[in-house]
Design an enzyme around this catalytic site. Sequence first.
Site, PDB file in Angstrom:
ATOM      1  N   HIS A  66       0.834  -1.210   0.000  1.00 47.89           N
ATOM      2  CA  HIS A  66       0.000   0.000   0.000  1.00 47.89           C
ATOM      3  C   HIS A  66       0.863   1.252   0.000  1.00 47.89           C
ATOM      4  O   HIS A  66       1.594   1.508   0.951  1.00 47.89           O
ATOM      5  CB  HIS A  66      -0.926   0.008   1.219  1.00 47.89           C
ATOM      6  CG  HIS A  66      -2.000   1.040   1.146  1.00 47.89           C
ATOM      7  ND1 HIS A  66      -2.983   1.029   0.180  1.00 47.89           N
ATOM      8  CD2 HIS A  66      -2.245   2.144   1.898  1.00 47.89           C
ATOM      9  CE1 HIS A  66      -3.791   2.055   0.357  1.00 47.89           C
ATOM     10  NE2 HIS A  66      -3.368   2.760   1.395  1.00 47.89           N
ATOM     11  N   ARG A  92      -5.413  15.154   6.613  1.00 50.74           N
ATOM     12  CA  ARG A  92      -5.959  15.006   5.269  1.00 50.74           C
ATOM     13  C   ARG A  92      -6.067  16.365   4.566  1.00 50.74           C
ATOM     14  O   ARG A  92      -5.863  16.461   3.353  1.00 50.74           O
ATOM     15  CB  ARG A  92      -7.330  14.315   5.331  1.00 50.74           C
ATOM     16  CG  ARG A  92      -7.794  13.817   3.976  1.00 50.74           C
ATOM     17  CD  ARG A  92      -9.146  13.140   4.057  1.00 50.74           C
ATOM     18  NE  ARG A  92     -10.208  14.074   4.400  1.00 50.74           N
ATOM     19  CZ  ARG A  92     -11.500  13.829   4.194  1.00 50.74           C
ATOM     20  NH1 ARG A  92     -11.882  12.682   3.676  1.00 50.74           N
ATOM     21  NH2 ARG A  92     -12.417  14.714   4.530  1.00 50.74           N
ATOM     22  N   HIS A 217     -11.936   3.420  -3.552  1.00 57.53           N
ATOM     23  CA  HIS A 217     -11.217   4.129  -2.487  1.00 57.53           C
ATOM     24  C   HIS A 217     -11.616   3.661  -1.094  1.00 57.53           C
ATOM     25  O   HIS A 217     -10.775   3.353  -0.251  1.00 57.53           O
ATOM     26  CB  HIS A 217     -11.440   5.642  -2.617  1.00 57.53           C
ATOM     27  CG  HIS A 217     -10.751   6.443  -1.557  1.00 57.53           C
ATOM     28  ND1 HIS A 217     -11.301   6.654  -0.313  1.00 57.53           N
ATOM     29  CD2 HIS A 217      -9.549   7.048  -1.541  1.00 57.53           C
ATOM     30  CE1 HIS A 217     -10.454   7.367   0.423  1.00 57.53           C
ATOM     31  NE2 HIS A 217      -9.389   7.620  -0.301  1.00 57.53           N
ATOM     32  N   HIS A 283      -6.092  -1.129   6.019  1.00 57.13           N
ATOM     33  CA  HIS A 283      -6.532  -0.523   7.283  1.00 57.13           C
ATOM     34  C   HIS A 283      -7.815  -1.199   7.785  1.00 57.13           C
ATOM     35  O   HIS A 283      -8.815  -0.527   8.025  1.00 57.13           O
ATOM     36  CB  HIS A 283      -6.817   0.986   7.167  1.00 57.13           C
ATOM     37  CG  HIS A 283      -5.723   1.796   6.561  1.00 57.13           C
ATOM     38  ND1 HIS A 283      -4.435   1.788   7.030  1.00 57.13           N
ATOM     39  CD2 HIS A 283      -5.732   2.677   5.522  1.00 57.13           C
ATOM     40  CE1 HIS A 283      -3.698   2.617   6.301  1.00 57.13           C
ATOM     41  NE2 HIS A 283      -4.454   3.162   5.385  1.00 57.13           N
ATOM     42  N   ASP A 334       2.217   3.193   2.837  1.00 59.27           N
ATOM     43  CA  ASP A 334       1.075   4.109   2.831  1.00 59.27           C
ATOM     44  C   ASP A 334       1.463   5.582   2.702  1.00 59.27           C
ATOM     45  O   ASP A 334       1.767   6.049   1.621  1.00 59.27           O
ATOM     46  CB  ASP A 334       0.232   3.840   4.093  1.00 59.27           C
ATOM     47  CG  ASP A 334      -1.117   4.517   4.060  1.00 59.27           C
ATOM     48  OD1 ASP A 334      -1.461   5.108   3.018  1.00 59.27           O
ATOM     49  OD2 ASP A 334      -1.850   4.454   5.066  1.00 59.27           O
TER      50      ASP A 334
HETATM   51 ZN    ZN Z   1      -4.053   4.624   1.884  1.00 58.60          ZN
END
Ligand code: ZN
Length: 468
Positions: A66, A92, A217, A283, A334
Amino acid sequence: MTIESSSPQSHFLFAEDACLPEGWRRNVLLQWNENGVLTGVTADACAPPYVARAGGPLMPGMPNLHSHAFQRAMAGLAEYRAQASDTFWSWRDLMYRLAARLTPETLAAVAHWLYVEMLKAGYTSVCEFHYVHRAPDGSAYASRAELAERVVDAAARAGIGMTMLPVLYEHSGFDRRAPGDEQRRFVNTPDELLELLSTLRQARPEHGALAYGVAPHSLRAVSEPSLRILIDGVTRSMPTAPVHIHVAEQTAEVDQCMAATGMRPVAWLLEHFDINARWCLVHATHVDGDEVAGLAASGAVAGLCPTTEANLGDGLFPAQAYLDTGGRIGIGSDSQIAVDWRAELRLLEYGQRLVWRARNVLASHTRPQVAERLVDAALAGGAQATGRAIGALRVGCRADWLVLDAQHPSIDMRARDMWLSGVVFCEQGASPIRDVYTGGRHVVQAGTHVDEAQAYAAYRHAMAELLR
Ligand code: ZN
């Protein structure tokens, strides 16, 4: 500089020690073909005089299941308190601001440098969960797959194996809110995404180091009908292509899923879709006992990213119960806050130790060496998630391996069955990974990638643009 293919007589390597599927073996002769696939793995062999000798013990290269390549540019830039309570959601916001500034050129340079770093760290393949598809104003590039092509090319230049997973992102919540301006570069319909994938496969066809899949997503960003269109569409042309999804990273996401569907995200997926070995649930952090059992039984891989999950304050995956139920795992870098599979496995175990106030929690009766159990699990699960034949020094697998430094203080003077413990758990000084081969090519030599200086110069240039 490009990485030259090996000449025919150099398609052999002899190692005094190598970690094969059955464990450490002595005097191993490896042979591979011009496509970079292992054609011979012979233990207790004699070293023919013309064959090069590895500079230390060999182990398989680690898959990274990932990655969001562009996020390398913001690693370390969100480690300050910007508001009263910093959360995943404030991180984010910064990530969205960076994504808005990316150009094809800056993305290519950041991805190329990142893949050089991955190779140096011993990741020999990567699943790229690629979701920035559109120009900054939300329009499509002339080639719909422009940005994905840049990422695929960056992997090829660096010499890392890739599974490219174009991401379907439709809306910004379970209430199907229209995406905001900061998400307009990500957005597609299922048909547009399938078209993007088709364009990409024509422009950059699959080969031994490149595979494709899809990545809805998350359940908050993709509706059930769209998820079905996407899975059915990709299955028609690529019946075994991997499917990766962000599933239960945040408790708020679980609460919203409960409110919208009456079910938790992993339970909902298991109930509504045929979750099988093609799937990687990234996750799967927040799962209850039934979800642990259901996910383990499904044959899917739980995609764990411990350093990112710690950095973002996500929570801890119940790894002990899941592994003891036969669940499959792999690890990913990630957000790129760490590009180091050793750190991911160490933190996976340490998180459990801190919770349970015990040691060697993720070992088992049959695998008492916790590092060996975790490395084997991450190799097998990571390989499964890539949809490529990798992850073992075995005939038919890609010729990807790491050469350890036998003189490293964490390996030197220790019995062979302690080597992986030293590699995973000791954090002193330089990396014990000395050389890296992918597809039989010697891409990291004595700790330096063959294209490192040029890749870093381009990365610096890109960072000057992105941080301006
Ligand atoms: Zn991710």
